[in-house]
Design a protein around this motif. Structure first.
Motif, short mmCIF file in Angstrom:
data_model
loop_
_atom_site.label_atom_id
_atom_site.label_comp_id
_atom_site.label_asym_id
_atom_site.label_seq_id
_atom_site.Cartn_x
_atom_site.Cartn_y
_atom_site.Cartn_z
N VAL A 113 0.84 -1.20 0.00
CA VAL A 113 0.00 0.00 0.00
C VAL A 113 0.87 1.25 0.00
O VAL A 113 0.61 2.21 -0.72
CB VAL A 113 -0.94 0.01 1.21
N ILE A 142 -10.42 -9.33 2.21
CA ILE A 142 -10.68 -9.06 3.63
C ILE A 142 -10.32 -7.63 3.99
O ILE A 142 -11.02 -6.97 4.76
CB ILE A 142 -9.88 -10.04 4.52
N THR A 143 -9.23 -7.14 3.43
CA THR A 143 -8.74 -5.80 3.78
C THR A 143 -9.28 -4.72 2.85
O THR A 143 -8.95 -3.56 3.00
CB THR A 143 -7.20 -5.76 3.70
N LYS A 144 -10.12 -5.12 1.90
CA LYS A 144 -10.71 -4.18 0.93
C LYS A 144 -9.66 -3.55 0.02
O LYS A 144 -9.95 -2.56 -0.66
CB LYS A 144 -11.48 -3.07 1.64
N LEU A 145 -8.48 -4.10 0.00
CA LEU A 145 -7.44 -3.53 -0.85
C LEU A 145 -7.65 -3.86 -2.32
O LEU A 145 -6.98 -3.31 -3.19
CB LEU A 145 -6.05 -4.01 -0.38
N THR A 188 -10.00 -2.80 -3.80
CA THR A 188 -10.54 -1.55 -4.33
C THR A 188 -9.44 -0.54 -4.63
O THR A 188 -9.68 0.50 -5.24
CB THR A 188 -11.53 -0.91 -3.34
N VAL A 189 -8.23 -0.86 -4.16
CA VAL A 189 -7.10 0.05 -4.35
C VAL A 189 -6.26 -0.36 -5.57
O VAL A 189 -5.97 0.45 -6.43
CB VAL A 189 -6.21 0.07 -3.08
#
Lengths: 115, 122
Positions: free
Chosen positions: A65, A93-96, A98-99
C-alpha cells in the motif's frame, strides 16, 4: 525465507519479479527500496509480479500500500499481476482489491498501462 | 496478515504463522530478541486437538485495540499499517487482547478445528 527481486522492462513497463515472502522487516524494506529505486529513475509504470510470493503478512500488505501511495504522489502507477488465491483472499478481507488493479497474466497487465 | 484461506487446515497453519508476525511486534523488556509464544491444544495426547491456540506475551507498553483505526474505513485504506488485528480476527475464531500481569500485553488467538483437519495438520 527472504524476498528476492529482479527488474525487467516490457513495452515501457517496469516489471518487478518478486520471489519469497513479503513480511515484517528486511523483506518489506526490500520491496520498498526496489519500488523507490524505480521511481527515482523516472519509471511511471510499475508492475509487481507476485507469482512467486509464497507468503505475505500484514506488514507486507502495508508495504504494498505504501508503495502504491508513494508512486501515486509521483504520478506513477503500481499494479499487481499473478496474485494467488490466498493473496486475493487477503485483498478481499482488507478491501485492498478496491485500491489495486490486479491482473491474471502479464500481457493483459502490461497492456493496461497503455490505456 | 496471513496467507491462509478459510479451510480449517490452512487456518491452523495461518494461526501458526501469525506467531511470527506477533513476535515481530512484541517487545519484551528483558530481551530484545525473545518473546514468549505459547501454543496449546485442548485434548488428550491420543486425540486430535479440537481447539488450537496461540498466545503471545510481551512486556512492552501495550496498546488499546479499541483505538486502532478501522482499516476498512475509506480514509484509512491507504495507510501502511493497522491491518494486523483485522486479519487476526478474520482467521481466528476468538481473539483476546489484554494487559499482562504485572505488565505488558497478552494476545491469544483460538481456532476451533475439526478432527479431520487436525489429523491432516503437520
Amino acid at each position: 525465507m527472504s524476498l528476492s527481486t529482479s527488474i525487467r522492462e516490457k513495452d515501457g513497463v517496469t516489471i518487478v519479479d518478486l520471489s519469497g515472502q513479503i513480511t515484517l522487516g528486511e523483506a518489506s524494506e526490500k520491496l520498498r527500496d526496489t519500488v523507490r529505486e524505480s521511481l527515482s529513475k523516472g519509471q511511471k509504470k510499475i508492475l509487481l509480479n507476485l507469482g512467486d510470493v509464497g507468503y505475505i503478512d500484514s506488514s507486507g500488505l502495508g508495504q504494498l500500500v505504501s508503495s502504491y501511495a508513494t508512486a501515486s504522489k509521483q504520478e506513477a502507477t503500481v499494479k499487481l499481476v499473478n496474485v494467488g488465491q490466498k493473496f486475493k483472499d487477503l485483498l478481499q478481507i482488507t478491501k485492498l482489491y478496491t485500491v489495486f488493479d490486479i491482473f491474471g497474466n502479464e500481457t493483459e497487465a502490461v497492456l493496461s498501462f497503455s490505456g | 496478515m496471513f496467507s491462509g484461506s478459510r479451510s480449517s487446515t490452512a487456518s491452523l497453519k495461518t494461526l501458526s504463522d501469525s506467531s511470527a508476525w506477533l513476535s515481530g511486534h512484541a517487545r519484551p523488556m528483558w530481551s530484545p530478541t525473545e518473546t514468549d509464544i505459547v501454543v496449546r491444544n485442548w485434548s488428550s495426547c491420543r486425540l486430535p486437538p479440537s481447539r488450537f491456540s496461540i498466545t503471545i506475551k510481551d512486556e512492552g507498553d501495550g496498546f488499546n485495540p479499541d483505538e486502532v483505526p478501522d482499516p476498512l474505513d475509506g480514509q484509512n485504506l491507504l495507510k501502511s499499517s493497522g491491518r494486523g488485528l483485522l486479519l487476526m480476527r478474520s482467521f481466528a475464531d476468538e481473539v483476546s487482547i489484554h494487559r499482562g500481569d504485572p505488565g505488558g500485553t497478552e494476545v491469544m488467538m483460538i481456532r476451533i478445528i475439526s478432527s479431520r483437519a487436525a489429523r491432516s495438520w503437520k
